[in-house]
Design an enzyme around this catalytic site. Structure first.
Site, PDB file in Angstrom:
ATOM      1  N   ASP A 481       3.147   4.516  -7.168  1.00 35.92           N
ATOM      2  CA  ASP A 481       3.381   3.699  -5.968  1.00 35.92           C
ATOM      3  C   ASP A 481       4.201   2.470  -6.384  1.00 35.92           C
ATOM      4  OD1 ASP A 481       3.062   2.701  -3.366  1.00 35.92           O
ATOM      5  OD2 ASP A 481       1.090   1.838  -3.782  1.00 35.92           O
ATOM      6  N   GLU A 484       9.744   0.830  -5.947  1.00 35.81           N
ATOM      7  CA  GLU A 484      11.085   0.575  -5.369  1.00 35.81           C
ATOM      8  C   GLU A 484      11.951  -0.282  -6.289  1.00 35.81           C
ATOM      9  OE1 GLU A 484       8.151   0.198  -3.824  1.00 35.81           O
ATOM     10  OE2 GLU A 484       8.308   2.164  -2.893  1.00 35.81           O
ATOM     11  N   ASP A 557       3.774   3.592   3.959  1.00 32.32           N
ATOM     12  CA  ASP A 557       2.775   2.969   4.835  1.00 32.32           C
ATOM     13  C   ASP A 557       3.112   3.104   6.311  1.00 32.32           C
ATOM     14  OD1 ASP A 557       1.545   2.305   2.512  1.00 32.32           O
ATOM     15  OD2 ASP A 557       2.290   0.248   2.481  1.00 32.32           O
TER      16      ASP A 557
HETATM   17  O1  MIG Z   1       0.963  -2.545  -0.507  1.00 32.01           O
HETATM   18  O2  MIG Z   1      -2.226   0.848  -3.673  1.00 32.01           O
HETATM   19  O3  MIG Z   1       1.861   2.876   0.136  1.00 32.01           O
HETATM   20  O4  MIG Z   1      -0.538   4.224  -0.086  1.00 32.01           O
HETATM   21  O5  MIG Z   1      -2.832   2.736  -0.744  1.00 32.01           O
HETATM   22  C1  MIG Z   1      -0.122  -1.693  -0.670  1.00 32.01           C
HETATM   23  C2  MIG Z   1      -2.514   0.370  -2.388  1.00 32.01           C
HETATM   24  C3  MIG Z   1       0.006  -0.930  -1.983  1.00 32.01           C
HETATM   25  C4  MIG Z   1       0.895   0.963  -0.871  1.00 32.01           C
HETATM   26  C5  MIG Z   1       0.852   2.427  -0.723  1.00 32.01           C
HETATM   27  C6  MIG Z   1      -0.509   2.834  -0.246  1.00 32.01           C
HETATM   28  C7  MIG Z   1      -1.550   2.386  -1.215  1.00 32.01           C
HETATM   29  C8  MIG Z   1      -1.488   0.873  -1.386  1.00 32.01           C
HETATM   30  N1  MIG Z   1      -0.127   0.481  -1.783  1.00 32.01           N
END
Ligand code: MIG
Length: 884
Positions: A481, A484, A557
Site C-alpha cells: 500500500d 505512489e 479507497d
Molecule cells: O490512508 O493501511 O488504501 O486499503 O486499509 C490509509 C491502512 C492507508 C490505505 C489503503 C487501505 C488501507 C489503509 N491505507
C-alpha cells in the site's frame, strides 16, 4: 503550462533529409527546430507483429535524458524498414510485407502511418511536437521557451511563472536541477471517435473530450476519499490509450514515467478523397477524427503504435512489450476478507470461525498496518500477535491463507534492523541536498526505500526469506500500500519531485514507477523464499504499465456509496484493457458504512470481478458478511458460493490472460467490435467470452435495462437456463436475490458442482459443464487445470488444457495442448445443455478405450435444458457423449 502556450499550427520542426540513415534495426534522421536550431534525433522502428516505435531524443543532450527501464520485458525484435519513395520533402518507409507505410513529411515534420492505403494515425499533424532541450543552469541565459508567447516575454518573473527552474506549489518549492525538460506530441486518430484506456481515473469507460476542461492526468497519488468523475490521476498509471472503430482497434503506448497529461478532442472532418468530379466531392462524408495530445514533464519521446487490427491483437502487442498477467495462485481468486484492522490473534480466529459457522467460503484473511510493531513492516505487534506462526498453522489447517500489509516507508529508528541496514547501505531516496529524504507516514518520520535501484530490490526481496521475516510462513502473502509513494504533509501527499534516486535521477523522472518497482521486488521476494517453486501473490495500490507481471491491483479507497459501486465497473474494465486483468474494488466501499442492500449488491458484483475482497476503513463499523441480518447473510453466502463454483472458468480465463493476453473482464465492444451500440456501455460487461454480467448499482432496483449485444447471438439465463426471448435492449426484472448473468450461446463453461470452505477444499470436487447452444446448435469451451500454486505448470509442464466441443449432438472432450500433463482424479459429474431442441431418446458416453455406458438424463420442456447426471467422466481423458 508551457506546452499549452503552443497551439495547433505549423510545427517549427523540419526534417534534415540528408541525415537519413537506414539499418536493420531502424530508420534514423535529424529534425531541427527553426528558431532555437536545436537538433533532435528521430528513430523509427518496425517491431514484429504490427508495432511501430517512434523515439525522439536530443542529438547531443547536455546529459543523458531518462529512458524508462525495466518496463519492456525485452528489447523488442525489430524488422527492417525500406525506403519505398523519396522525393522533394517526402520520405516513405515501407514494412517488409508492404502492409504498412510511414510517410514522413519534411517541412513541417510529420509522420503518417497508413495500413493498406488507409491513414490510421498521424503524428505532429497539429504541430504540437514539443521538446525542451537541456540547458546549463546560468543566471544570464537567454529566454528558452520554444514558442512565441513565452519567448517574447523575457522577464525573470515570467520565467518563474512558467516554472522553468523552480516551481511553487502552495508552500512547497520544487527546484529543477536540470531546468525545463518537458516533451510532448500530438497524434491524430483517423476515423475514430471512441477512445479508452489510460487508467487510473474515476471516470467513464469512454474517454471524454477535454477541450473545455482538465486533461487526463497520469500522476500516481494517494487521494483519500477521491471524487467520482475526475480526470486527476489516482494511485496508478498505464500510459496506454486504445482507439476503436468498427473495423479496427489501435493503441498508443507512451512510455514515460514522469507526470503526464493527455488531452483528447474528437471532431468530425470532411473525408479526404482525391475526387475527380463535382458529384464525388458532393458525396464527401464527415468522418470522425480524434486528436490526442500527450505531454510529459521529462524524459524522451518513446511511443509505440500498436496497429491491431483487432482489439485482441492490440492486447497481444502490448503484452509482447510489457508482459502478460501473472498466473495467480488459485487461492487468490477466492474471496478475501480484509479490514483495517483485524485486531489480534483472537479476532482472526473468531472471524475465521465466523465464516465456517455461517457456511461462507473464503480463502484469505488480511492484516492491515496495526498488526506490526509500531508500523515497522516485517514485524508483529508483540501484544496482539504473540504467536503469529501458531495463528498461521491454525489457518493452514483450515486450508486458508494470511495476507499482511507491507508499505514502502521505513520508520526512522536506528534500532529497527531494516532501517539501520538500509541507512548504512545508502538504500533510501535522497533529498535534493543529498541527505536521506525523510517524510511523514504511519510510523511518523520515515525514509523511503529506493526501489529503482536493483541492489535495493534484491536486498528487499531477501527480507521475505522465512528466516529473516520472523513469524512468517509459506501461507503468508503480501499487500503493498502507500506506494505512489504517499508522503504525508508533502505537495499532493507524495514525494517531492526534486528528491534523488539511484543513478542521480530525480524523482520527477521515475515517479509513476515507484509502486511498480515495490511490487516487483515483493513478488521476487515471495518467489525466492520458496526457492523459485511457488507463485507469489502481491496486491499493490500503485502501478504502471507492466504491473500485471507481478500480481493484483485494487482501486484504493472508494466510498460506501452506490455511485462508487457503479464507477468501479468502468474503472476495472479500463484496467483490464491496459493489461491488468487481476484487479478489483473494495467490496462494500472502504470509507463509510454501507447499508445492507448496498453491501449485498457489492458482493454480487464483486463475485463476478477478477479480484474479490471485502475491506473497510478503521472508522467503519464491522462488516463481516453475517452482520447484516439473516436475509443479507444468506444472499451474500449465495453470491460468494457462486464465485467458488465459477472458479474453473475464471482460472481458465486467467490462464488465457497469462498465455495469450486476453483480458479477463471485457467491455462489450471488445467481444462485439462491429456493434456501435456497445461502444459506450459501462454498466455491464463480459467475463471472458461467455458470460454477460450486469451488476445492480441502483438502490431498490426492480428492473435493470440489459443490452444483449449482437443480433445473431442467443443468451441464456445463467441460473435458470432459460433462453432469453428478446434481443437488443431489454428490461429485466430483478430481486435482491442476485444480479443478472447470462451465458452466451456457443460457449461451454466449466464449473464445480458445489462450493467448499475454501479453494483448497474443492480440489477433488467434481466439475459440471454448462453447454449453451448457438443458432447452429454448437458450442465450445475450455478448461485449464494445474496444482494451483506452483510453477510446475511452467517448469515441468504439469497442467491440463482441455477443450469441450458440442457439434451434431455430440459433446466431446479433447486436449488443447498435448505438451501438458497433469494427473487428477477429478471427474465431470454433470452436464447441462442449454437450448437443446427436443427430448432425447438415448444418451451414451464413451471413453477413448471403447468403454460405453448409458447416461441418466432429464429434459426440461419449459427451459429446453437437458441435464446429464452421474457421468463420472475423467477430466484428463478424451471422451464423447452422444445424444440421440
Ligand atoms: O490512508 O493501511 O488504501 O486499503 O486499509 C490509509 C491502512 C492507508 C490505505 C489503503 C487501505 C488501507 C489503509 N491505507
Amino acid at each position: 503550462r508551457r506546452q499549452k502556450l503552443l497551439h495547433p499550427g505549423k510545427s517549427l520542426y523540419r526534417v534534415l533529409l540528408d541525415s537519413v540513415t537506414l539499418s536493420d534495426e531502424n530508420v534514423k534522421f535529424q529534425i531541427i527546430h527553426e528558431e532555437n536550431k536545436v537538433l533532435l534525433q528521430v528513430e523509427i522502428y518496425e517491431i514484429e507483429s504490427n508495432i511501430f516505435r517512434l523515439k525522439i531524443d536530443e542529438v547531443s543532450p547536455l546529459r543523458a535524458r531518462y529512458k524508462v527501464p525495466d518496463v519492456l520485458i525485452k528489447e523488442p525484435t525489430t524488422q527492417r524498414l525500406f525506403i519505398s519513395h523519396k522525393e522533394a520533402g517526402i520520405l516513405v518507409l515501407s514494412s517488409v510485407n508492404e502492409d504498412y507505410k510511414l510517410q514522413v513529411t519534411s517541412n513541417p515534420f510529420q509522420v503518417e502511418l497508413q495500413s493498406k492505403g488507409e491513414t490510421v494515425m498521424s503524428m505532429n499533424s497539429n504541430g504540437l511536437l514539443y521538446f525542451e532541450h537541456l540547458q546549463p543552469p546560468s543566471s544570464d541565459r537567454e529566454p528558452t521557451a520554444q514558442n512565441e508567447e513565452a519567448a517574447s516575454d523575457s522577464s525573470k518573473e515570467k520565467q518563474e511563472d512558467l516554472g522553468l527552474w523552480q516551481e511553487k506549489f502552495g508552500s512547497f518549492l520544487d527546484i529543477k536541477a536540470h531546468g525545463p525538460t518537458s516533451v510532448g506530441m500530438d497524434f491524430s486518430l483517423h476515423g475514430y471517435d471512441h477512445v479508452y484506456g489510460i487508467p487510473q481515473h474515476t471516470e467513464t469507460l469512454l474517454l471524454k473530450n477535454t477541450s473545455d476542461g482538465d486533461a487526463y492526468r497520469l500522476y500516481n497519488l494517494d487521494i483519500f476519499g477521491h471524487k467520482i468523475h475526475d480526470k486527476i490521476g489516482i494511485y496508478g498509471s498505464v500510459p496506454l490509450l486504445l482507439a476503436h472503430k468498427p473495423n479496427r482497434t489501435s493503441g498508443i503506448f507512451w512510455l514515460n514515467s514522469s507526470e503526464t497529461l493527455v488531452d483528447i478532442s474528437t471532431k468530425a472532418i470532411a473525408e479526404h478523397t482525391p475526387s475527380r468530379s463535382a458529384a464525388e466531392t458532393a458525396k464527401q462524408r464527415a468522418v470522425p477524427l480524434t486528436d490526442v495530445r500527450w505531454m510529459s514533464e521529462s524524459g524522451i519521446i518513446d511511443v509505440f503504435l500498436l496497429m491491431g487490427p483487432t482489439a485482441f491483437d492490440v492486447f497481444k502487442q502490448f503484452a509482447q512489450l510489457t508482459g502478460t498477467q501473472a498466473l495467480p495462485p488459485l487461492f487468490s481468486l477466492g474471496y478475501h476478507q480484509c479490514r483495517w484492522n483485524y485486531e489480534d490473534e483472537q479476532d482472526v480466529r473468531a472471524v475465521d470461525a465466523g465464516f465456517d459457522a455461517h457456511d461462507i467460503p473464503y480463502d484469505a484473511i488480511w492484516l492491515d498496518i496495526e498488526h506490526t510493531d509500531g508500523k515497522r513492516y516485517f514485524t508483529w505487534d508483540k501484544q496482539k500477535f504473540q504467536n503469529p506462526r501458531k495463528m498461521q498453522e491454525h489457518l493452514r489447517k483450515k486450508k486458508r491463507k494470511l495476507v499482511v500489509i507491507i508499505d514502502p516507508h521505513i520508520k526512522v529508528d536506528p534500532s529497527y534492523t531494516l532501517y539501520a541496514q538500509a541507512k548504512e547501505k545508502g538504500y533510501f531516496v535522497k533529498d535534493r541536498n543529498g541527505q536521506d529524504f525523510e517524510g511523514i507516514s504511519w510510523p511518523g518520520s520515515s525514509c523511503y526505500l529506493d526501489f529503482t535501484n536493483p541492489e535495493v530490490r534484491k536486498w528487499y526481496a531477501d527480507q521475505f526469506a522465512f528466516k529473516t521475516y520472523k513469524g512468517s510462513t509459506n501461507i503468508l502473502f503480501v499487500w503493498n500500500d502507500m506506494n505512489e509513494p504517499s508522503v504525508f504533509k508533502e505537495a499532493e501527499l507524495t514525494m517531492q519531485k526534486d528528491a534523488v534516486h539511484y543513478n542521480n535521477w530525480e524523482h520527477r523522472e521515475v515517479h509513476n514507477l515507484y509502486g511498480f518497482y515495490q511490487q516487483m521486488a515483493t513478488a521476487e521476494g515471495l518467489i525466492r523464499r520458496s526457492s523459485g517453486k511457488e507463485r507469489p501473490f502481491v496486491l499493490t495500490r500503485s502501478f504502471f504499465a507492466g504491473s500485471q507481471k507481478y500480481g493484483a491491483v485494487w482501486t484504493g479507497d472508494n466510498t460506501a456509496e452506490w455511485s462508487y459501486l457503479k464507477i468501479s465497473i468502468p474503472m476495472l474494465l479500463t484496467m483490464n484493457m491496459a493489461g491488468i486483468s487481476f484487479c478489483g474494488a473494495d467490496v462494500g466501499g472502504f470509507i463509510g458504512d454501507p447499508e445492507a442492500e448496498l453491501l449485498v449488491r457489492w458482493y454480487q458484483a464483486g463475485a463476478y470481478q477478477p479480484f474479490f475482497r471485502g475491506h473497510s476503513n478503521m472508522e467503519s463499523k464491522r462488516r463481516e458478511p453475517w452482520l447484516f441480518g439473516e436475509k443479507s447473510t444468506q444472499i451474500i453466502r449465495g453470491a460468494i458460493r457462486e464465485r467458488y463454483i465459477l472458479l474453473p472458468y475464471l482460472y481458465t480465463l486467467f490462464y488465457r490472460a497469462h498465455t495469450a493476453a486476453e483480458p479477463v473482464m471485457r467491455s462489450l465492444w471488445i467481444e462485439f467490435p462491429g456493434k456501435i451500440e456497445t461502444f459506450d456501455v459501462e454498466n455491464e460487461y463480459m467475463l471472458g467470452n461467455a458470460l454477460l454480467v450486469h451488476p445492480v448499482t441502483e438502490k431498490e432496483a426492480k428492473t435493470v435495462t440489459v443490452l444483449f449485444p449482437g443480433s445473431e447471438e442467443i443468451w441464456y439465463d445463467f441460473r435458470k437456463f432459460k433462453r432469453m426471448e428478446d434481443a437488443g435492449t431489454v428490461k429485466i426484472p430483478v430481486t435482491l436475490e442476485n444480479i443478472p448473468v447470462f451465458q452466451r450461446g456457443g460457449t461451454v463453461i466449466p464449473l464445480k458442482t458445489t462450493a467448499g470452505k475454501s479453494t483448497e477444499w474443492m480440489t477433488d470436487t467434481p466439475y459440471e459443464l454448462h453447454v449453451a447452444l448457438d443458432t447452429e446448435a454448437c458450442a465450445v469451451g475450455e478448461l485449464y487445470v494445474d496444482d494451483g500454486h506452483s510453477f510446475q505448470y511452467l517448469q515441468k509442464k504439469q497442467f491440463l488444457y482441455r477443450k469441450f466441443t458440442f457439434h451434431k449432438n455430440v459433446l466431446s472432450s479433447s486436449c488443447v495442448d498435448e505438451s501438458g500433463q497433469y494427473h487428477t482424479t477429478c471427474v465431470v459429474e454433470r452436464v447441462i445443455i442449454l437450448g437443446f431442441g427436443k427430448q432425447p431418446t438415448f444418451v451414451t458416453a464413451s471413453s477413448k478405450d471403447g468403454k460405453k455406458k448409458e447416461v441418466v438424463f432429464a429434459y426440461d420442456m419449459k427451459t429446453s435444458a437437458l441435464t446429464l447426471e452421474k457421468l463420472a467422466l475423467s477430466v484428463d481423458a478424451d471422451w464423447e457423449i452422444c445424444i440421440s
